[in-house]
Design a protein around this motif. Structure first.
Motif, PDB file in Angstrom:
ATOM      1  N   CYS A   7     -52.922 -13.723  -6.060  1.00 25.07           N
ATOM      2  CA  CYS A   7     -51.806 -13.454  -7.225  1.00 25.07           C
ATOM      3  C   CYS A   7     -50.893 -12.253  -6.813  1.00 25.07           C
ATOM      4  N   GLY A   8     -49.781 -12.311  -7.113  1.00 23.40           N
ATOM      5  CA  GLY A   8     -48.905 -11.457  -6.679  1.00 23.40           C
ATOM      6  C   GLY A   8     -48.735 -10.184  -7.767  1.00 23.40           C
ATOM      7  N   CYS A   9     -49.333 -10.142  -8.680  1.00 24.08           N
ATOM      8  CA  CYS A   9     -49.407  -9.324  -9.723  1.00 24.08           C
ATOM      9  C   CYS A   9     -49.922  -7.957  -9.803  1.00 24.08           C
ATOM     10  N   GLU A  10     -50.029  -7.152 -10.835  1.00 26.11           N
ATOM     11  CA  GLU A  10     -50.700  -5.901 -10.782  1.00 26.11           C
ATOM     12  C   GLU A  10     -51.671  -5.831 -12.145  1.00 26.11           C
ATOM     13  N   CYS A  11     -52.240  -7.074 -12.017  1.00 23.29           N
ATOM     14  CA  CYS A  11     -53.104  -6.828 -13.355  1.00 23.29           C
ATOM     15  C   CYS A  11     -54.621  -6.757 -12.823  1.00 23.29           C
ATOM     16  N   GLU A  12     -55.677  -6.878 -13.701  1.00 20.19           N
ATOM     17  CA  GLU A  12     -56.907  -6.651 -13.279  1.00 20.19           C
ATOM     18  C   GLU A  12     -57.681  -7.744 -12.391  1.00 20.19           C
ATOM     19  N   CYS A  13     -56.971  -8.569 -12.016  1.00 22.80           N
ATOM     20  CA  CYS A  13     -57.587  -9.957 -11.072  1.00 22.80           C
ATOM     21  C   CYS A  13     -57.735  -9.499  -9.898  1.00 22.80           C
ATOM     22  N   GLU A  14     -57.960 -10.463  -8.983  1.00 28.82           N
ATOM     23  CA  GLU A  14     -58.228  -9.930  -7.466  1.00 28.82           C
ATOM     24  C   GLU A  14     -56.986  -9.638  -6.801  1.00 28.82           C
ATOM     25  N   CYS A  15     -55.737  -9.753  -7.526  1.00 26.10           N
ATOM     26  CA  CYS A  15     -54.633  -9.433  -6.747  1.00 26.10           C
ATOM     27  C   CYS A  15     -54.591  -7.760  -6.233  1.00 26.10           C
ATOM     28  N   GLU A  16     -53.640  -7.688  -5.226  1.00 26.19           N
ATOM     29  CA  GLU A  16     -53.345  -6.468  -4.714  1.00 26.19           C
ATOM     30  C   GLU A  16     -51.788  -6.063  -4.633  1.00 26.19           C
ATOM     31  N   SER A  17     -51.408  -4.962  -4.775  1.00 24.33           N
ATOM     32  CA  SER A  17     -49.883  -4.530  -4.786  1.00 24.33           C
ATOM     33  C   SER A  17     -49.139  -4.902  -3.894  1.00 24.33           C
ATOM     34  N   GLU A  18     -49.578  -5.256  -2.491  1.00 23.72           N
ATOM     35  CA  GLU A  18     -48.999  -5.768  -1.500  1.00 23.72           C
ATOM     36  C   GLU A  18     -49.546  -7.258  -0.855  1.00 23.72           C
ATOM     37  N   ILE A  19     -48.718  -7.900  -0.727  1.00 26.29           N
ATOM     38  CA  ILE A  19     -49.322  -9.347  -0.360  1.00 26.29           C
ATOM     39  C   ILE A  19     -48.920  -9.548   1.165  1.00 26.29           C
ATOM     40  N   VAL A  20     -49.966  -9.627   1.919  1.00 26.06           N
ATOM     41  CA  VAL A  20     -49.784  -9.541   3.456  1.00 26.06           C
ATOM     42  C   VAL A  20     -50.475 -11.175   3.703  1.00 26.06           C
ATOM     43  N   GLY A  21     -49.564 -11.748   4.301  1.00 23.35           N
ATOM     44  CA  GLY A  21     -49.845 -13.130   4.805  1.00 23.35           C
ATOM     45  C   GLY A  21     -50.269 -13.030   6.305  1.00 23.35           C
ATOM     46  N   ILE A  22     -51.441 -13.737   6.716  1.00 24.03           N
ATOM     47  CA  ILE A  22     -51.983 -13.425   7.912  1.00 24.03           C
ATOM     48  C   ILE A  22     -52.064 -14.814   8.529  1.00 24.03           C
ATOM     49  N   TYR A  23     -51.193 -15.079   9.487  1.00 25.57           N
ATOM     50  CA  TYR A  23     -51.065 -16.425  10.129  1.00 25.57           C
ATOM     51  C   TYR A  23     -51.689 -16.588  11.615  1.00 25.57           C
ATOM     52  N   PRO A  24     -52.804 -17.222  11.754  1.00 28.53           N
ATOM     53  CA  PRO A  24     -53.254 -17.480  13.285  1.00 28.53           C
ATOM     54  C   PRO A  24     -52.526 -18.654  13.914  1.00 28.53           C
ATOM     55  N   CYS A  25     -52.615 -18.711  15.173  1.00 21.90           N
ATOM     56  CA  CYS A  25     -52.054 -19.704  15.764  1.00 21.90           C
ATOM     57  C   CYS A  25     -53.234 -20.710  15.775  1.00 21.90           C
ATOM     58  N   SER A  26     -54.382 -20.540  15.778  1.00 23.31           N
ATOM     59  CA  SER A  26     -55.502 -21.423  15.872  1.00 23.31           C
ATOM     60  C   SER A  26     -55.510 -22.737  16.895  1.00 23.31           C
ATOM     61  N   GLY A  27     -55.374 -21.902  17.934  1.00 25.75           N
ATOM     62  CA  GLY A  27     -55.219 -22.868  19.302  1.00 25.75           C
ATOM     63  C   GLY A  27     -56.530 -23.114  19.625  1.00 25.75           C
ATOM     64  N   SER A  28     -56.606 -24.205  20.725  1.00 18.87           N
ATOM     65  CA  SER A  28     -57.693 -24.713  21.016  1.00 18.87           C
ATOM     66  C   SER A  28     -58.517 -23.991  22.240  1.00 18.87           C
ATOM     67  N   ALA A  29     -57.791 -22.895  22.897  1.00 22.01           N
ATOM     68  CA  ALA A  29     -58.485 -22.028  23.831  1.00 22.01           C
ATOM     69  C   ALA A  29     -59.147 -20.904  23.369  1.00 22.01           C
ATOM     70  N   ASN A  30     -59.971 -20.324  24.148  1.00 19.69           N
ATOM     71  CA  ASN A  30     -60.916 -19.350  23.325  1.00 19.69           C
ATOM     72  C   ASN A  30     -59.809 -18.330  22.653  1.00 19.69           C
ATOM     73  N   VAL A  31     -58.792 -17.853  23.192  1.00 22.58           N
ATOM     74  CA  VAL A  31     -58.059 -16.961  22.448  1.00 22.58           C
ATOM     75  C   VAL A  31     -57.556 -17.457  21.050  1.00 22.58           C
ATOM     76  N   GLY A  32     -57.302 -18.928  21.056  1.00 22.99           N
ATOM     77  CA  GLY A  32     -56.731 -19.459  19.830  1.00 22.99           C
ATOM     78  C   GLY A  32     -57.793 -19.349  18.759  1.00 22.99           C
ATOM     79  N   ILE A  33     -58.947 -19.672  19.038  1.00 30.49           N
ATOM     80  CA  ILE A  33     -60.119 -19.717  18.501  1.00 30.49           C
ATOM     81  C   ILE A  33     -60.525 -18.280  17.772  1.00 30.49           C
ATOM     82  N   ILE A  34     -60.253 -17.267  18.795  1.00 32.22           N
ATOM     83  CA  ILE A  34     -60.343 -15.886  18.258  1.00 32.22           C
ATOM     84  C   ILE A  34     -59.365 -15.648  17.213  1.00 32.22           C
TER      85      ILE A  34
END
Lengths: 130, 78
Positions: A7-34
């Motif tokens: 959640c993007g809000c500032e209430c008492e739920c699980e949300c945080e003030s800053e939304i940081v999206g983390i996007y992995p490549c999820s490739g098939s080599a070891n480094v993608g898996i990592i």
């Protein structure tokens, strides 16, 4: 399933003030898996929220709008082919932080069994980048 | 027209609903405004951060509160 929603809000739920999206490549080599494991580890460490890179590539409207709604977009590529960051470039969404697993000192191989020590060392290096 | 507000009832989701109602009032248009709190439904739109706003099945915004003008443009464009 509530732990998967951010959640993007500032209430008492699980949300945080800053939304940081983390996007992995999820490739098939070891480094993608990592890259995938790092996204999970960083999410569990409270550094952001792992989101779906494939959804950006597929141009799923909800996924695109979610990426646009992030305060910061962090992309984790496994290798210098930079597939995940190119997906964002193609989608016209700016990347704020770009991490490349091989630049963390991991050699690219086809080994699918990742040693715990490599994962933990890579995660430690990533956490310092935040 | 159907307008869905995706969220769990927190402050930004409530604010989004207020903005949608104001945009409808100012534009003189009518719509079915529905609050969607079910996670599976929210995720089915590909929305991973809330609040989200869906107009006639199209996700217009996620993770941010839209402006009244934005909403007015979206609903007029329908």
């Amino acid at each position: 399933m509530t732990e998967n929603m951010k959640c993007g809000c500032e209430c008492e739920c699980e949300c945080e003030s800053e939304i940081v999206g983390i996007y992995p490549c999820s490739g098939s080599a070891n480094v993608g898996i990592i890259s995938n494991q790092l996204a999970i580890g960083l999410t569990k460490a409270g550094k952001g929220k792992m989101l779906c890179t494939a959804g950006i590539g597929a141009k799923i409207p909800g996924q695109l709008r979610s990426a646009e709604g992030c305060d910061r977009v962090v992309v984790i590529d496994g290798c210098p082919m930079n597939c995940a960051s190119k997906i964002f470039e193609n989608a016209g969404i700016a990347v704020d932080e770009h991490i490349v697993v091989t630049e963390l000192g991991v050699k690219k191989t086809r080994d699918m069994d990742i040693e715990d020590s490599i994962l933990s060392e890579s995660l430690e290096k990533c956490v310092k980048l935040f | 027209m159907k307008i869905e507000i995706l969220g769990t009832g927190c402050a930004k989701c409530v604010k989004t609903k207020e903005i949608v109602e104001k945009a409808l009032q100012e534009s003189g248009l009518q719509a079915d405004v529905v609050k969607v709190e079910d996670y599976e439904t929210i995720l089915s739109y590909g929305v991973m951060i809330t609040p989200g706003l869906v107009i006639d099945g199209e996700v217009m915004i996620a993770g941010r509160i839209p402006s009244v003008d934005n909403v007015k443009n979206w609903i007029i464009g329908q």
